[in-house]
Write a protein that holds these residues in place. Sequence first.
Motif, mmCIF file in Angstrom:
data_model
loop_
_atom_site.group_PDB
_atom_site.id
_atom_site.type_symbol
_atom_site.label_atom_id
_atom_site.label_comp_id
_atom_site.label_asym_id
_atom_site.label_seq_id
_atom_site.Cartn_x
_atom_site.Cartn_y
_atom_site.Cartn_z
ATOM 1 N N GLU A 1 -0.770 4.556 -1.054
ATOM 2 C CA GLU A 1 -1.787 5.035 -0.116
ATOM 3 C C GLU A 1 -1.175 5.528 1.194
ATOM 4 N N LEU B 1 0.841 -1.213 0.000
ATOM 5 C CA LEU B 1 0.000 0.000 0.000
ATOM 6 C C LEU B 1 0.870 1.255 0.000
ATOM 7 N N VAL C 1 -4.570 4.364 6.434
ATOM 8 C CA VAL C 1 -4.157 3.052 5.937
ATOM 9 C C VAL C 1 -4.059 2.043 7.077
#
Length: 276
Positions: free
Chosen positions: A31, A28, A39
């Motif tokens: 993000e 991720l 997150v």
Amino acid sequence: MIGAGILANPVDLFSKPKKRVGLQLYTLRNEISKDVRGVISKVADIGFREVETFGYSPKGGFWGLSVKEFKDLLRSHGLKSPSGHYDFEPYLRDGNMDSLNANIAAAKGLGQQYLTVPYLSEPLRKNLDSYKALAAKLSQAGIMAKKAGLQLVYHNHDFEFINFNGTTGYDILLSETDPMDLKFELDVYWTVKAGKEPAALFQQNPGRYVMWHIKDMDKTTKSYTEVGSGSINYQELFTKDKLSGMKHYFVEQDVINIDPYESITRSFQYIKSNIL
């Protein structure tokens, strides 16, 4: 497909791992650089209970949070971080001890057990002599990590398995380091992509693979896909967790073609339904 040649011990078939499902946060990376708190909250909500970090820097910490702030954030969501991928380039290239000491301090501060070498830049891995020099430096770092109460770990890609006149860089890293000073995190996808059999490595080096990266291989493109959707037989491979010495495993997907949270949810649900 992986699985050919992996003959499970009948006893092993009834031994399922009890370890908590982890996520390598690199999955991720786009993000988390924008919203670290959001997150971490979503990762915990999906059901992950461990995360492996990456991207630490002494100036920026973990995505703008200090080590303590990030540790508190994880704790507030019921998460732990047993391992972190740290930048070893300055140390391995130039012998920069300040860089190594900063990594050790961050891992200790976060309460991690494992200090993990994530990648080797191309100039560091040109030939077997390069790998021998790396093995010597990793041995030194491993001793320093032990003195700090940490375990040094090496994470592979596929380039370590390039053949140099019958020997590979991976062979050198295994044979020219003490098993107590350097453990390994097997990236299953990259190992299979290199044409190697993870179970054979476990058999040859029992107890040395304390962590796994589990990502699947698309049956057609050979690229990345969600765990359980590809050609790697993880149900069978997980019967070898005790042989390998695995203590933690982390879902990781380098490239995602759907919503990233849907992707990691699919991988998590497959593990929950078929492996745990």
